[in-house]
Structure formats: structure tokens, C-alpha cells
Write an enzyme that holds these catalytic residues in place. Structure first.
Site, PDB file in Angstrom:
ATOM      1  N   ARG B  19      -8.714 -19.766  26.096  1.00 57.06           N
ATOM      2  CA  ARG B  19      -8.674 -20.027  27.549  1.00 57.06           C
ATOM      3  C   ARG B  19      -7.425 -20.825  27.911  1.00 57.06           C
ATOM      4  O   ARG B  19      -6.902 -20.714  29.018  1.00 57.06           O
ATOM      5  CB  ARG B  19      -9.950 -20.734  28.021  1.00 57.06           C
ATOM      6  CG  ARG B  19     -10.180 -22.092  27.408  1.00 57.06           C
ATOM      7  CD  ARG B  19     -11.404 -22.766  28.008  1.00 57.06           C
ATOM      8  NE  ARG B  19     -11.848 -23.869  27.169  1.00 57.06           N
ATOM      9  CZ  ARG B  19     -12.379 -24.990  27.636  1.00 57.06           C
ATOM     10  NH1 ARG B  19     -12.553 -25.152  28.925  1.00 57.06           N
ATOM     11  NH2 ARG B  19     -12.768 -25.946  26.816  1.00 57.06           N
ATOM     12  N   SER B  46     -12.552 -25.585  33.785  1.00 58.67           N
ATOM     13  CA  SER B  46     -13.015 -24.976  32.538  1.00 58.67           C
ATOM     14  C   SER B  46     -12.292 -23.668  32.224  1.00 58.67           C
ATOM     15  O   SER B  46     -12.014 -23.372  31.068  1.00 58.67           O
ATOM     16  CB  SER B  46     -14.513 -24.685  32.623  1.00 58.67           C
ATOM     17  OG  SER B  46     -15.226 -25.868  32.882  1.00 58.67           O
ATOM     18  N   GLU B  67     -20.232 -15.959  42.522  1.00 62.29           N
ATOM     19  CA  GLU B  67     -19.457 -15.027  41.700  1.00 62.29           C
ATOM     20  C   GLU B  67     -19.416 -13.604  42.265  1.00 62.29           C
ATOM     21  O   GLU B  67     -18.448 -12.877  42.062  1.00 62.29           O
ATOM     22  CB  GLU B  67     -20.016 -14.997  40.273  1.00 62.29           C
ATOM     23  CG  GLU B  67     -19.931 -16.331  39.544  1.00 62.29           C
ATOM     24  CD  GLU B  67     -20.962 -17.358  39.991  1.00 62.29           C
ATOM     25  OE1 GLU B  67     -21.942 -16.980  40.683  1.00 62.29           O
ATOM     26  OE2 GLU B  67     -20.802 -18.539  39.673  1.00 62.29           O
ATOM     27  N   PHE B  92     -21.335 -15.157  34.147  1.00 60.70           N
ATOM     28  CA  PHE B  92     -21.471 -14.980  35.595  1.00 60.70           C
ATOM     29  C   PHE B  92     -20.559 -13.863  36.117  1.00 60.70           C
ATOM     30  O   PHE B  92     -20.944 -13.102  37.006  1.00 60.70           O
ATOM     31  CB  PHE B  92     -21.169 -16.295  36.318  1.00 60.70           C
ATOM     32  CG  PHE B  92     -21.928 -17.460  35.747  1.00 60.70           C
ATOM     33  CD1 PHE B  92     -23.313 -17.390  35.596  1.00 60.70           C
ATOM     34  CD2 PHE B  92     -21.284 -18.610  35.333  1.00 60.70           C
ATOM     35  CE1 PHE B  92     -24.029 -18.454  35.047  1.00 60.70           C
ATOM     36  CE2 PHE B  92     -21.990 -19.672  34.784  1.00 60.70           C
ATOM     37  CZ  PHE B  92     -23.360 -19.599  34.644  1.00 60.70           C
ATOM     38  N   HIS B 118     -15.449 -18.787  28.120  1.00 62.67           N
ATOM     39  CA  HIS B 118     -16.754 -19.228  27.614  1.00 62.67           C
ATOM     40  C   HIS B 118     -17.654 -18.059  27.215  1.00 62.67           C
ATOM     41  O   HIS B 118     -18.875 -18.105  27.392  1.00 62.67           O
ATOM     42  CB  HIS B 118     -17.463 -20.120  28.636  1.00 62.67           C
ATOM     43  CG  HIS B 118     -16.754 -21.433  28.882  1.00 62.67           C
ATOM     44  ND1 HIS B 118     -15.491 -21.507  29.402  1.00 62.67           N
ATOM     45  CD2 HIS B 118     -17.140 -22.712  28.664  1.00 62.67           C
ATOM     46  CE1 HIS B 118     -15.123 -22.779  29.499  1.00 62.67           C
ATOM     47  NE2 HIS B 118     -16.101 -23.527  29.053  1.00 62.67           N
ATOM     48  N   ASP B 126     -24.405 -25.650  25.785  1.00 66.76           N
ATOM     49  CA  ASP B 126     -25.049 -25.204  27.029  1.00 66.76           C
ATOM     50  C   ASP B 126     -26.215 -24.250  26.753  1.00 66.76           C
ATOM     51  O   ASP B 126     -27.120 -24.126  27.564  1.00 66.76           O
ATOM     52  CB  ASP B 126     -24.041 -24.513  27.956  1.00 66.76           C
ATOM     53  CG  ASP B 126     -23.275 -25.519  28.814  1.00 66.76           C
ATOM     54  OD1 ASP B 126     -23.671 -26.702  28.831  1.00 66.76           O
ATOM     55  OD2 ASP B 126     -22.290 -25.119  29.458  1.00 66.76           O
ATOM     56  N   ARG B 176     -14.236 -20.661  24.706  1.00 66.45           N
ATOM     57  CA  ARG B 176     -14.162 -22.076  25.056  1.00 66.45           C
ATOM     58  C   ARG B 176     -13.485 -22.946  23.995  1.00 66.45           C
ATOM     59  O   ARG B 176     -12.576 -23.705  24.327  1.00 66.45           O
ATOM     60  CB  ARG B 176     -15.570 -22.613  25.304  1.00 66.45           C
ATOM     61  CG  ARG B 176     -15.584 -24.114  25.497  1.00 66.45           C
ATOM     62  CD  ARG B 176     -17.006 -24.641  25.653  1.00 66.45           C
ATOM     63  NE  ARG B 176     -16.999 -26.061  25.895  1.00 66.45           N
ATOM     64  CZ  ARG B 176     -17.689 -26.950  25.162  1.00 66.45           C
ATOM     65  NH1 ARG B 176     -18.428 -26.561  24.156  1.00 66.45           N
ATOM     66  NH2 ARG B 176     -17.638 -28.233  25.454  1.00 66.45           N
TER      67      ARG B 176
HETATM   68  C1  LIG Z   1     -24.303 -18.790  38.647  1.00 70.18           C
HETATM   69  C2  LIG Z   1     -23.587 -19.956  38.113  1.00 70.18           C
HETATM   70  N1  LIG Z   1     -22.279 -20.101  38.371  1.00 70.18           N
HETATM   71  C3  LIG Z   1     -21.596 -21.135  37.857  1.00 70.18           C
HETATM   72  C4  LIG Z   1     -22.216 -22.058  37.078  1.00 70.18           C
HETATM   73  C5  LIG Z   1     -21.440 -23.192  36.464  1.00 70.18           C
HETATM   74  N2  LIG Z   1     -21.812 -24.448  37.125  1.00 70.18           N
HETATM   75  C6  LIG Z   1     -22.694 -25.302  36.574  1.00 70.18           C
HETATM   76  S1  LIG Z   1     -23.006 -26.621  37.536  1.00 70.18           S
HETATM   77  C7  LIG Z   1     -21.923 -26.089  38.716  1.00 70.18           C
HETATM   78  C8  LIG Z   1     -21.679 -26.930  39.932  1.00 70.18           C
HETATM   79  C9  LIG Z   1     -22.716 -26.770  40.937  1.00 70.18           C
HETATM   80  O1  LIG Z   1     -22.786 -27.822  41.835  1.00 70.18           O
HETATM   81  P1  LIG Z   1     -24.065 -28.779  41.842  1.00 70.18           P
HETATM   82  O2  LIG Z   1     -25.182 -28.053  41.256  1.00 70.18           O
HETATM   83  O3  LIG Z   1     -24.192 -29.320  43.213  1.00 70.18           O
HETATM   84  O4  LIG Z   1     -23.579 -29.855  40.812  1.00 70.18           O
HETATM   85  P2  LIG Z   1     -23.891 -31.439  40.685  1.00 70.18           P
HETATM   86  O5  LIG Z   1     -24.207 -31.966  42.023  1.00 70.18           O
HETATM   87  O6  LIG Z   1     -25.028 -31.586  39.724  1.00 70.18           O
HETATM   88  O7  LIG Z   1     -22.644 -32.024  40.114  1.00 70.18           O
HETATM   89  C10 LIG Z   1     -21.343 -24.875  38.324  1.00 70.18           C
HETATM   90  C11 LIG Z   1     -20.355 -24.151  39.116  1.00 70.18           C
HETATM   91  C12 LIG Z   1     -23.584 -21.858  36.814  1.00 70.18           C
HETATM   92  N3  LIG Z   1     -24.270 -22.698  36.023  1.00 70.18           N
HETATM   93  N4  LIG Z   1     -24.234 -20.819  37.353  1.00 70.18           N
END
Ligand SMILES: Cc1ncc(C[n+]2csc(CCOP(=O)(O)OP(=O)(O)O)c2C)c(N)n1
Ligand SMILES: [Mg+2]
Lengths: 314, 321
Positions: B19, B46, B67, B92, B118, B126, B176
Site C-alpha cells: 500500500r 490507511s 463505498e 468494502f 488491506h 481486525d 496492509r
Molecule cells: C463499510 C465500511 N467502510 C469502512 C469501514 C472502515 N471504518 C471503520 S471505522 C470508520 C469510521 C467511521 O466513523 P465512526 O464510526 O463515527 O467512528 P468513531 O466515531 O468511532 O471514531 C471507518 C471508515 C468499515 N468498517 N466499514
């Protein structure tokens, strides 16, 4: 590995709180439990050397209220058909669910040391394959509201009156599927469904309003046909009131938008997107635990002032 | 097929993530090509597109956690004459957005590049929800979609420009963790051409991604232990498959072995099996994830748990020779 976070004296105190009837637990009781959950979160993520500390710290107060006041469940019969269902959609915050469930007696707190490790049932994201009592598997964002709605529909079809609680994050409100589910829940008037959102304005790439603005989340849910309340996610009594309201309202699905602070309780983590998904290093973990211990002892002092409550409940 | 000289002595000395090769290349190419735009879905730190975002903010778009929308937006930008690289985690980008990829991007042959990071189990802690082991199959099966899986940092780095220049949709699969560097910095990636990294007569190993290193290790070990000679082919472009290369490299081979950090169904092993079944029937043994989900653990532990390490492969293959 021994779970060496608490003194014997503290453990006694916690035990006495856990022995009380949920309805008799005071605000101070729940604050003490929330603090213990926060320390368990820090230690679990630290030992895993990976994972998400920020969201779980921001959710600890809500989880303390849910698991020790609001949710109906029986740890001795955890999959009883009469229980409330509590689903987690934003699975990356599972450390707070694991920490709360450990405290509630679903498994020993020591087991939190296996979080994210090979062979553990405490997977990096919740998996019912490994741990059925979690209710749902998640990790891919934006799918939980659909699962919860379907579950509520199914329970209603079976003439059950249990409530389905589901936790969402603000970030995952950017997923279209969240709104597809919101539409369906309102359409089918799922009033057994209670959603709550961790509205911390943080996602991975920064502040939500800067990455992809959600705008007025309350107005959006209202426009989709939901009953909406906005509440302070760190005010135990406000959290309780909001869930009570949600249980009582009929005719449509309900959502509580909790204003929260990511990293709450650890000064250097608060409201900083970098703590979304990075584990603390040794020094940071020590500092975080020290701060949390300090808050705990302050609460404890207050508690001693209100001593009669202990003997009363225990 | 090209024959490349690899210094086996140095193998595994240095480790870098594919990556990072992607992120570093994007920054270089941004200056060179005005038509390059980069899209992400809240994972720019990432996926490493954040370097491009810093340098070319007006040509970078973050769509938040969305996505399907990401891929649809990429289609639109391609329609406007740009060459978009859309990035997210592989689970995703290929899973969540699959049908949009199929109908909105590949069916109309829009010039969209899906660069996913990843992928596979080496994503680690994860757990299974994030460890896609089906993405090569998912992308390969769409008519007209091309699929590239770089083996190390340098191959990834050099592949990005060729993916940019290739007309039509391409899926670029990246990982990753830091993995062993196999290629020298001054290396040329040729789209669609497999590379023979080790010559040999009796058996042919075909690998992609992180498994190229492990396959090389296994081949060297087996040659030491047994009186056999093994060829190792890096099939970085899985589609279109370098069929001539496969025939050439397998001339005297008694069996083929495939290696991928992916399900043994539908990926590299599937593609190679489909080819040999028709053209030159012979045993094809597929190594990868054998119809199981991954789980939480470190990348290294998981590679060992699923017996994908060079030493373990050598052990498991020894009885098949
Ligand atoms: C469908 C999907 N896209 C991307 C991710 C990667 N991802 C994990 S947490 C996150 C941020 C989401 O924001 P939020 O849930 O509000 O995070 P927090 O407030 O806990 O920091 C992302 C993009 C995922 N888990 N699932
Ligand atoms: Mg958030």
C-alpha cells in the site's frame, strides 16, 4: 494473565454495586461502573496493541446505563427469548461492549486480555460465530440498523414485545444502507426499535462535518418518520431519561442522538480523531489509567459521603 | 513471460508494504498526469491516498463512509474524462460495492481504477469481517475486468503507472503489513506479463502477492531437501492471464502448485486450474484459504495458522512430489 487493574477494596465496592437491583443503582453507582469500563477498555486495547480506544471511551457512560439499568437480560440465561436485544452496528467500538459484558458477568474480566488475539472469542470486530451472546456480528459499517429492524419485525410477528436496541455511529450514517433501513423502520412503524447514535463528530479521516457533513442528523431522522431526541451522552440521568422515553413512545421507531466526546475521560484522547483506531503505548496507557483512577477516587470520595446507599442496596 | 534474476541471498532482508508503494507512486504520478484524480472513503490514512490528497487537494475527493457512492462517483469522473483511482479496504471496495462495479463501471468499460488495500488475512487483528479472501474471484469473474496483485513494494510502485495507462477498468490488490521486498527498485512492470523468478524443470509454482516470497522460500527449501528442481512464476496480472507464460514455464513440469492469500476457490488457483484443465490436463494443487474465514491475530500468526509460510508449504508439499 492476571487482570491487575483494581484493588481488593475497589473490587468489593464494585461487587456491592453489581449486587443491587438495577432500579436501585444510583447515578454515582453508574458513574463508578462507567469508569471501570473505561479502564478495562484502555487495558484491553493496550494489551491487544491494536484496536479502537476512542469510540469506546465516548460510549462508556451510555453502556453503563444500558447494561446496569436499562436492558432486560439474565446472565445465567443469556439467550432467553424474553431478553431485550442489544445490537452493535459500528463494530469497531466492541471493546466497550466486551468490557461492559465482562462487568455484567457474561465472562471474567481477565478474559479481556485476549482481545484481538489468535483464538479469542473477543474478535477484533464482534462475531457471533465465536460469541453468540453478542447478538450480532458487525465490523462493516452501516448494516446494523437493517438487522435490528428485521429483528424487531420478526419479534412483532411472533407477538413478542421485547425491545431491540441498536447502537450506531455518526460515521456510518454516511452509508446509504442506514437510510434504507431508517425508511423501512418508519414504514413498518417498528416501535419496538430503539436506535441510538454516537454523535461524536469524528470519523477516521477527521471531523465528520469536514470529511462528509451529515448536517442536521436530528432533522434527517425526523424527516424519515422517526421520533428523535438529542441527549448529552455523558450525563447519566439524561441518558436514563432518554432510554425511558424511547421505551414508552409508541407508533414509530425512536432514535436518541447522543452528543458524545470521543476519548472521554482521558484528557489527551478527547475529541482527537487520531484516537479513533490507535492503541496507546505503554506511557500513554499508564497516563490514561492514572487519570481514570483519579476520577474514580473522586467519585469514591463522594460515595463515602453517601454511605447509607451501600448498606441499603447490598 | 519474462525471466528475472532475483538475489535469493538478500531475500526477506527488507520489508515494506504494497500500500505504501501505491501511495508513493500516486504522488509522483499526480505531478506527471493532470487527468489523475484520487477518491477515498474515509480511509485515506490507511490506503495511503492521503499523501496525494495533501499535494493535490483539488484532485482528491473523500466521500466519507460510503463505498457504493465512491464507485459511482468514480464512474462519473471517468465520464468527464478523468482517470480516477478509487480506494478503500478491499472488503468494502469489491464486496460492498460489487454490483456497482459490475454495472456502472465495468459493463460500460469506464476507465476507473479500483485500488484496494488491506486485502487478505495479513490485515490481521481486525478479524474476518475485514479480511477479504474472495476479492480476486469477485473481480476476475466480471467480463472485461483486469486484475493485478503486486508481490512487493516495488512491484506495486511500478504497477500503478501501468495501471493508470491501461485503458479500461482495473482492480489493483494491495496489502496492509510490511512484507519482504522481492524486486529491485529499478524494475519495470509489464501489464499482463508473468515473471519467472526462479527456473526449474520438475514442478511449477505460480504465486501472487505476499505468497510470491513464501513460494520462493518453499521452492528453495524443497530443492535442498529433495532431488527436484522447481520453477517459480509470479503471476502479478491474474487477468488477463499470461497463458503463454504458463505453458512455457510448465513445459516439463509434473504438477503445478498455486499460492495466494485468498480462497483456493476462484482466485489465482482457480484461473490456473481452469487454464490447465483445458489446455494441458495435469495436477494443480492450490494453496490458500481452504474454504474458511480468517480471524483475529497478527499477520504473522495467521500466516502460520493457515500454513502459508514457506517452511510449512515445503513440509506440506514434500509428500506431494
Ligand atoms: C463499510 C465500511 N467502510 C469502512 C469501514 C472502515 N471504518 C471503520 S471505522 C470508520 C469510521 C467511521 O466513523 P465512526 O464510526 O463515527 O467512528 P468513531 O466515531 O468511532 O471514531 C471507518 C471508515 C468499515 N468498517 N466499514
Ligand atoms: Mg463518530
Amino acid at each position: 494473565m492476571p487482570w491487575t487493574l483494581a484493588s481488593e477494596e475497589e473490587n468489593k465496592l464494585i461487587k456491592s454495586i453489581l449486587a443491587k437491583e438495577p432500579s436501585r443503582r444510583s447515578t454515582l453507582d453508574l458513574q463508578l461502573l462507567a469508569n471501570r469500563i473505561r479502564r478495562n477498555v484502555i487495558e484491553a486495547v493496550y494489551l491487544a496493541a491494536s484496536g479502537h480506544p476512542g469510540g469506546p471511551l465516548g460510549l462508556a457512560d451510555i453502556y453503563a446505563v444500558l447494561y446496569f439499568k436499562v436492558l432486560n437480560f439474565d446472565v445465567k440465561n443469556p439467550l432467553s427469548d424474553e431478553r431485550d436485544r442489544h445490537l452493535l452496528s459500528n463494530g469497531h467500538v466492541c471493546a466497550v461492549k466486551y468490557a461492559s459484558m465482562a462487568l455484567a458477568g457474561f465472562f471474567p474480566e481477565e478474559e479481556l486480555a485476549t482481545f484481538r488475539k489468535l483464538g479469542s472469542r473477543l474478535q477484533g470486530h464482534p462475531s457471533t460465530r465465536y460469541f453468540p451472546e453478542l447478538e450480532n456480528s458487525s465490523g462493516s459499517l452501516g448494516q446494523g440498523l437493517s438487522q435490528a429492524t428485521g429483528l424487531a419485525l420478526g419479534l412483532r410477528l411472533r407477538k413478542k414485545s421485547n425491545h431491540v436496541f441498536v447502537g450506531l455511529s455518526d460515521g456510518e450514517c454516511q452509508e446509504g444502507m442506514t437510510w434504507e433501513a431508517a425508511m423501512a423502520a418508519a414504514h413498518y412503524q417498528c416501535d419496538q426499535l430503539i436506535a441510538y447514535v454516537d454523535w461524536n463528530n469524528i470519523q477516521i479521516d477527521g471531523y465528520v462535518n469536514q470529511v462528509m457533513d451529515l448536517g442536521a442528523l436530528d432533522e434527517k431522522f425526523r424527516a424519515f418518520g422517526w421520533k428523535v431526541q438529542v441527549a448529552n451522552g455523558h450525563d447519566i440521568e439524561a441518558i436514563e431519561r432518554a432510554f425511558l422515553w424511547a421505551r414508552q413512545e409508541k407508533g414509530s421507531p425512536k432514535v436518541i442522538l447522543f452528543r458524545t466526546t470521543l476519548g472521554k475521560g482521558v484528557s489527551f484522547m478527547e475529541n482527537n480523531p487520531e484516537w479513533h483506531g490507535s492503541p496507546p503505548k505503554k506511557e500513554q496507557r499508564d497516563k490514561a489509567l492514572a487519570e481514570l483512577y483519579e476520577s474514580f477516587h473522586q467519585l469514591w470520595e463522594n460515595y463515602k459521603g453517601a454511605r447509607h446507599e451501600i448498606s441499603d442496596g447490598a | 513471460m519474462r525471466v528475472l534474476q532475483i538475489n535469493f541471498e538478500k531475500l526477506g532482508g527488507e520489508k515494506k508494504a504494497t500500500r505504501d508503494g501505491y501511495g508513493d507512486a500516486l504522488v509522483e504520478l499526480g505531478a506527471k498526469y493532470e487527468k489523475l484524480v484520487v477518491l477515498d472513503a474515509d480511509l485515506s490514512g490507511s490506503t495511503k491516498t492521503n499523501k496525494f490528497a495533501k499535494k493535490f487537494p483539488e484532485r482528491f475527493f473523500n466521500f466519507g463512509v460510503a463505498e457504493q457512492n465512491l464507485v459511482g462517483q468514480a464512474a462519473g469522473l471517468a465520464m468527464a474524462g478523468f482517470t480516477p483511482f478509487a480506494s478503500s479496504f478491499a472488503i468494502f471496495l469489491t464486496g460492498r460495492a460489487w454490483e456497482i462495479v459490475r454495472n456502472t463501471v465495468v459493463y460500460p468499460q469506464l476507465n476507473v481504477k479500483l485500488a484496494a488495500t488491506h486485502a487478505g488475512i495479513t490485515l490481521g487483528e481486525d478479524g474476518a469481517s475485514h479480511q477479504i479472501i474472495e476479492d480476486i474471484a469477485l473481480m476476475r469473474v466480471i467480463p472485461g475486468m483486469k486484475v493485478v496483485v503486486p508481490a512487493d513494494y516495488w512491484q506495486a510502485y511500478h504497477a500503478v503507472e501501468k495501471v493508470f495507462l491501461e485503458n479500461g477498468p482495473v482492480y489493483l490488490r494491495l496489502g496492509r503489513p510490511a512484507i519482504p521486498v522481492v524486486y529491485p527498485p529499478q524494475y519495470e512492470f509489464c501489464f499482463g506479463e508473468s515473471e519467472l523468478l526462479k527456473t526449474g524443470q520438475d514442478y511449477l509454482f505460480v504465486a501472487c502477492g505476499v505468497m510470491v516470497y513464501e513460494a520462493l522460500k518453499a521452492a528453495l527449501l524443497l530443492e535442498k531437501q529433495k532431488n527436484v528442481s522447481i520453477a517459480v512464476l509470479n503471476m502479478a496480472t491474474i487477468k488477463p492471464l499470461d497463458e503463454e507464460g504458463l505453458l512455457e514455464a510448465s513445459q516439463k513440469a509434473k504438477a503445478i502448485f498455486t499460492f495466494e492469500e485468498h480462497s483456493t476457490y476462484g482466485g489465482l488457483g482457480g484461473a490456473v486450474s481452469e487454464f490447465f484443465a483445458q489446455k494441458k490436463p495435469m495436477p494443480v494443487y492450490r494453496f490458500g484459504l481452504k474454504d474458511v474465514f480468517g480471524q483475529s491475530g497478527s499477520a504473522d500468526e495467521l500466516m502460520a495458522y493457515y500454513r502459508l509460510k514457506g517452511e510449512q508449504l515445503a513440509e506440506d508439499i514434500a509428500s506431494l512430489l
